[in-house]
Design a protein around this motif. Structure first.
Motif, short mmCIF file in Angstrom:
data_model
loop_
_atom_site.label_atom_id
_atom_site.label_comp_id
_atom_site.label_asym_id
_atom_site.label_seq_id
_atom_site.Cartn_x
_atom_site.Cartn_y
_atom_site.Cartn_z
N UNK A 21 0.84 -1.20 0.00
CA UNK A 21 0.00 0.00 0.00
C UNK A 21 0.87 1.25 0.00
N UNK A 22 1.93 1.24 0.82
CA UNK A 22 2.84 2.39 0.91
C UNK A 22 3.52 2.64 -0.43
N UNK A 23 4.00 1.58 -1.09
CA UNK A 23 4.66 1.72 -2.39
C UNK A 23 3.68 2.25 -3.43
N UNK A 27 4.06 5.82 -5.44
CA UNK A 27 4.09 5.89 -6.90
C UNK A 27 2.96 6.79 -7.42
N UNK A 28 1.78 6.65 -6.81
CA UNK A 28 0.64 7.46 -7.24
C UNK A 28 0.89 8.94 -6.96
N UNK A 29 1.52 9.24 -5.83
CA UNK A 29 1.85 10.63 -5.49
C UNK A 29 2.85 11.20 -6.48
N UNK A 30 3.89 10.45 -6.79
CA UNK A 30 4.91 10.91 -7.73
C UNK A 30 4.33 11.09 -9.12
N UNK A 31 3.37 10.24 -9.49
CA UNK A 31 2.74 10.32 -10.80
C UNK A 31 1.94 11.61 -10.96
N UNK A 32 1.32 12.05 -9.87
CA UNK A 32 0.49 13.25 -9.92
C UNK A 32 1.25 14.52 -9.53
N UNK A 33 2.48 14.36 -9.09
CA UNK A 33 3.21 15.47 -8.48
C UNK A 33 3.33 16.69 -9.39
#
Length: 234
Positions: A21-23, A27-33
């Motif tokens: 879940x953390x990974x 990844x989702x955060x970096x994708x939207x950053x």
């Protein structure tokens, strides 16, 4: 009670699940950053404005995105709230805009530096911060001094010019909406004629030396529109 093997399986399973879940969230955060941080609009002026912000330790008084000091207002959405024209005039002389109230330093920024600071604040205001800062329950432009009942009955047939809503309402109120630094302007058209109002807007100090009103950066057309509007306030 769990057996040792069950406890071990529970621990390893939980560790694997929450690590996954953390990974995924990382990844989702970096994708939207880039999109959420408004990175596509990071211009040279924005970067220069950030340097000026940091050099003058603006966060020693203000907050951005909730980070900083709480001595002065949060500036996350200041461009949306006040507008570019108002901020440009305010940075020239904060005390002139709020005589006796503001303690902000007069930094003597050049025109280019003011533009860079505004560009930086505009960029910050367009970051997707999940609704931060929350909007006030009472709109800022509705905070004003009490207005006599008869003033609210006035019907002004001339539309309020854009420059008036950007600059003048910070200090003056009309119909109960606006600032209370200067006098309410509900009946100003009955007190002064268009020629006087025009000369006042060109150079307030020339008409009334020592007045707190600053000289506003208005074009001839903008000044004419404001005079027409004020003349209708009777």
């Amino acid at each position: 009670m769990l057996s040792k093997s069950q406890a071990r399986a529970f621990f390893l399973g939980g560790t694997f699940l929450f690590s996954a879940i953390f990974v995924f969230l990382t990844i989702d955060t970096l994708r939207q950053n880039d999109t959420r941080t408004n990175a596509q609009n990071l211009t040279e002026d924005v970067l220069k404005g950030k340097e000026i912000w940091e050099k003058n330790n603006c966060m020693g008084c203000h907050t951005l995105l909730g980070e900083g000091a709480y001595y002065a207002p949060d500036l996350t959405k200041v461009v949306e709230r006040r507008g570019v024209s108002w901020i440009d005039v305010f940075l020239d002389d904060p005390q002139a805009m709020f005589p006796g109230e503001r303690k902000m330093v007069k930094y003597n920024f050049t025109k280019e530096e003011k533009g860079q600071v505004i560009a930086f604040l505009d960029w910050v205001g367009k970051i997707d911060a999940n609704g931060w800062p929350p909007k006030p329950n009472i709109p800022v432009d509705s905070i004003a001094t009490a207005v006599p009942p008869q003033t609210t009955a006035n019907v002004v047939k001339v539309a309020q010019p854009e420059k008036f809503s950007q600059l003048c309402v910070a200090c003056h109120a009309v119909g109960g909406k606006g600032g209370n630094v200067g006098p309410a302007l509900d009946h100003v058209g009955s007190k002064f004629d268009a020629d006087y109002l025009n000369r006042w807007l060109i150079d307030p100090q020339a008409i009334k030396p020592g007045t707190n009103m600053p000289k506003l950066p208005l074009s001839d057309t903008e000044r004419k529109d404001i005079v027409t509007y004020l003349s209708a306030l009777k």
